[in-house]
Design an enzyme around this catalytic site. Structure first.
Site, PDB file in Angstrom:
ATOM      1  CE  LYS A 132      47.758  33.669  39.210  1.00  0.00           C
ATOM      2  NZ  LYS A 132      48.171  34.126  40.552  1.00  0.00           N
TER       3      LYS A 132
HETATM    4  P1  NAD Z   1      38.068  36.575  43.890  1.00  0.00           P
HETATM    5  O1  NAD Z   1      37.538  35.943  42.673  1.00  0.00           O
HETATM    6  O2  NAD Z   1      37.796  35.947  45.209  1.00  0.00           O
HETATM    7  O3  NAD Z   1      37.596  38.108  43.967  1.00  0.00           O
HETATM    8  C1  NAD Z   1      37.807  38.999  42.924  1.00  0.00           C
HETATM    9  C2  NAD Z   1      37.008  40.276  43.209  1.00  0.00           C
HETATM   10  O4  NAD Z   1      37.304  41.253  42.220  1.00  0.00           O
HETATM   11  C3  NAD Z   1      35.504  40.066  43.191  1.00  0.00           C
HETATM   12  O5  NAD Z   1      34.909  40.809  44.240  1.00  0.00           O
HETATM   13  C4  NAD Z   1      35.103  40.632  41.836  1.00  0.00           C
HETATM   14  O6  NAD Z   1      33.765  41.067  41.800  1.00  0.00           O
HETATM   15  C5  NAD Z   1      36.066  41.785  41.724  1.00  0.00           C
HETATM   16  N1  NAD Z   1      36.224  42.276  40.359  1.00  0.00           N
HETATM   17  C6  NAD Z   1      36.357  41.550  39.223  1.00  0.00           C
HETATM   18  N2  NAD Z   1      36.431  42.359  38.153  1.00  0.00           N
HETATM   19  C7  NAD Z   1      36.346  43.614  38.615  1.00  0.00           C
HETATM   20  C8  NAD Z   1      36.350  44.896  37.999  1.00  0.00           C
HETATM   21  N3  NAD Z   1      36.471  45.029  36.674  1.00  0.00           N
HETATM   22  N4  NAD Z   1      36.247  45.994  38.792  1.00  0.00           N
HETATM   23  C9  NAD Z   1      36.133  45.872  40.121  1.00  0.00           C
HETATM   24  N5  NAD Z   1      36.115  44.688  40.760  1.00  0.00           N
HETATM   25  C10 NAD Z   1      36.218  43.581  40.017  1.00  0.00           C
HETATM   26  O7  NAD Z   1      39.649  36.707  43.643  1.00  0.00           O
HETATM   27  P2  NAD Z   1      40.802  36.852  44.733  1.00  0.00           P
HETATM   28  O8  NAD Z   1      41.336  35.501  44.997  1.00  0.00           O
HETATM   29  O9  NAD Z   1      40.361  37.709  45.856  1.00  0.00           O
HETATM   30  O10 NAD Z   1      41.921  37.599  43.874  1.00  0.00           O
HETATM   31  C11 NAD Z   1      41.921  39.019  43.702  1.00  0.00           C
HETATM   32  C12 NAD Z   1      43.321  39.467  43.292  1.00  0.00           C
HETATM   33  O11 NAD Z   1      44.272  39.036  44.261  1.00  0.00           O
HETATM   34  C13 NAD Z   1      43.831  38.905  41.960  1.00  0.00           C
HETATM   35  O12 NAD Z   1      44.679  39.841  41.349  1.00  0.00           O
HETATM   36  C14 NAD Z   1      44.645  37.690  42.402  1.00  0.00           C
HETATM   37  O13 NAD Z   1      45.609  37.298  41.441  1.00  0.00           O
HETATM   38  C15 NAD Z   1      45.283  38.258  43.649  1.00  0.00           C
HETATM   39  N6  NAD Z   1      45.775  37.262  44.598  1.00  0.00           N
HETATM   40  C16 NAD Z   1      44.957  36.310  45.124  1.00  0.00           C
HETATM   41  C17 NAD Z   1      45.462  35.397  46.045  1.00  0.00           C
HETATM   42  C18 NAD Z   1      44.593  34.376  46.718  1.00  0.00           C
HETATM   43  O14 NAD Z   1      45.084  33.707  47.641  1.00  0.00           O
HETATM   44  N7  NAD Z   1      43.341  34.210  46.365  1.00  0.00           N
HETATM   45  C19 NAD Z   1      46.822  35.440  46.403  1.00  0.00           C
HETATM   46  C20 NAD Z   1      47.629  36.427  45.846  1.00  0.00           C
HETATM   47  C21 NAD Z   1      47.099  37.341  44.957  1.00  0.00           C
END
Ligand code: NAD
Length: 446
Positions: A132
């Site tokens: 990561k």
């Molecule tokens: P992203 O940047 O597309 O979206 C993140 C979202 O979380 C946004 O809507 C943001 O406004 C919100 N957010 C941020 N801080 C916040 C807070 N304090 N309170 C409430 N909402 C908040 O990110 P993503 O890719 O959707 O990732 C989200 C989660 O999923 C992370 O934990 C990431 O590690 C995990 N994840 C992502 C993927 C992927 O393929 N993108 C895969 C596995 C896991």
């Protein structure tokens, strides 16, 4: 424009749901994410025979890389950024994991997230290890041009510490397919590979036009939904007509909500970094997605009433998908939740204390290591397509993903039943068994 989740009460709509939680505001407490992940490994080690040296190896990342690099901002001034790449394990294959751009990023959080990728790839039977990384800054505070230059300088600084056969980054919080297109372009132009074709697999989650795969954009959300559907099938829970609340409306949260909407599950409360909205009739998820694509957040969306973070956690629903950041469900939030199931779209959203409360209250949990593994699984399909210079159809990707998610679900369920443990520890146990076997086969060099 950012507003705090717990806005002044004058902004609250009078018919907003009342909080079932404690009267004081719910704020995530700081906790040591890496230690928590190490604790899960320790717990699983009690159920699987693990040689002490293997446990010691897996408790720490193999490599911790920190780079500082200057970037010319639009103003003409230079700003120095701090970037990270933590490579936890590559015993199963190349290091694999996302790149996060976030102002609160820290070395310990990246260590935790990198380790989690090792468990995830092992559970999913993928030929990848765990990594990561990312940059500590707020990507919302810079222009698109600046974002491109920051990304290019970061990937340039990483140099040959990444590569299609060595370490393969992907999108995470604050990054997306565009980030991966810049990363790919930087890599092929600076590493000097003779065969540029062979470099395509250096990152996954690319735009389809630049070597990405169909189905990657929605893969993590689709994977979350597969696990929810499988849970519903096994518990004879009818999903149609049920209610959902989602924290985080980015890639994972919005796609999960959209796919569930097609199954008749309505999104009644949603939150992001700007605050929380409630709509008892159910949001039109596609319209909300469009709004967020245009405006950058849910703030100001007209068809929902503003509620506080406390009120969000107390909304009466059936399913909760945390899809924002780690450490969002502590004991207080877990006490407040009024749902049957928590499916972890985010990595590490639930603290151990929160999980204990959920278990006591009979709220079931699908852990991150399984529930959000659809992303890395389809990243693997992208990497395979890049190696073979192929482009698979969306049906093929979706069919393979569904089978991979259901097979992993079964491995988790079997382990949990045999060892009478939680789903989370079962995932770590299954992952650990595979890793231990590889160490026993190959032993330690020299
Ligand atoms: P992203 O940047 O597309 O979206 C993140 C979202 O979380 C946004 O809507 C943001 O406004 C919100 N957010 C941020 N801080 C916040 C807070 N304090 N309170 C409430 N909402 C908040 O990110 P993503 O890719 O959707 O990732 C989200 C989660 O999923 C992370 O934990 C990431 O590690 C995990 N994840 C992502 C993927 C992927 O393929 N993108 C895969 C596995 C896991």
């Amino acid at each position: 424009m950012t507003t705090t989740p717990s806005g002044p009460s004058s902004q609250r709509a009078s018919s907003a749901p009342s909080s079932a939680g404690p009267p004081h505001s719910l704020h995530p407490e700081r906790y040591d994410f890496f230690r928590v992940i190490q604790g899960y490994l320790d717990e699983a080690s009690r159920l699987v025979t693990v040689p002490e040296h293997v446990r010691s190896i897996l408790l720490q990342p193999k490599n911790e890389l920190i780079v500082h690099f200057p970037v010319r901002m639009d103003s003409g001034h230079y700003r120095v950024f701090k970037g990270y790449r933590i490579q936890h394990s590559n015993i199963l294959g190349p290091f694999k994991g996302g790149m996060r751009y976030h102002q609160d990023a820290s070395l310990d959080d990246f260590k935790a997230l990198a380790a989690m990728m090792t468990w995830k790839c092992s559970l999913m039977n993928l030929p990848f290890g765990g990594a990561k990384g990312g940059i500590k800054f707020d990507p919302r505070g810079v222009t698109r041009d600046e974002l491109g230059r920051i990304t290019r300088r970061f990937f340039h600084a990483l140099g040959s510490n990444i590569g299609p056969d060595y370490d393969v980054p992907a999108p995470d919080v604050g990054t997306n397919a565009q980030t991966m297109a810049w990363a790919l372009d930087t890599y092929v132009n600076t590493v000097g590979m003779v065969k540029k074709e062979a470099a395509m697999g250096v990152v996954t989650g690319k735009p389809v036009s630049s070597g990405g795969t169909f189905g990657r954009e929605t893969a993590t959300g689709q994977g979350v939904v597969h696990t929810i559907c499988e849970w519903a099938r096994r518990t004879r829970f009818k999903l149609e007509g049920k209610k959902l609340i989602v924290q985080g409306f980015g890639n994972v949260g919005s796609n999960t909500a959209a796919i569930l909407a097609a199954l008749g599950v309505s999104l009644v409360a949603v939150g992001d970094h700007t605050g929380y909205l409630y709509n008892p009739e159910g949001f039109n998820v596609h319209r909300l997605k469009q709004y967020v694509a245009q405006n950058g957040s849910i703030a100001g969306y007209a068809n929902g009433q503003r509620i506080t973070r406390e009120e969000f956690f107390g909304v009466q629903a059936d399913l909760f998908v945390p899809a924002a950041l780690e450490n969002q469900i502590g004991a207080a939030e877990a006490e407040a939740l009024q749902v049957r199931l928590v499916a972890e779209g985010a990595n590490g959203p639930c603290s151990p204390e929160g999980e204990t409360v959920l278990a006591r209250r009979g709220i079931e949990l699908l852990p991150d290591v399984l529930a959000n593994a659809g992303g890395v699984t389809v990243s693997y399909y992208e990497w395979v397509q890049n190696r073979r210079s192929e482009q698979w159809g969306v049906e093929e990707v979706e069919e393979r993903l569904e089978k991979a998610m259901l097979d992993a679900y079964e491995r988790m369920a079997q382990f949990a039943k045999t060892h009478n443990c939680s789903n989370r520890i079962a995932c770590y146990g299954v992952a650990l068994q595979r890793l231990v076997q590889v160490y026993l086969d190959r032993e330690i060099f020299p």
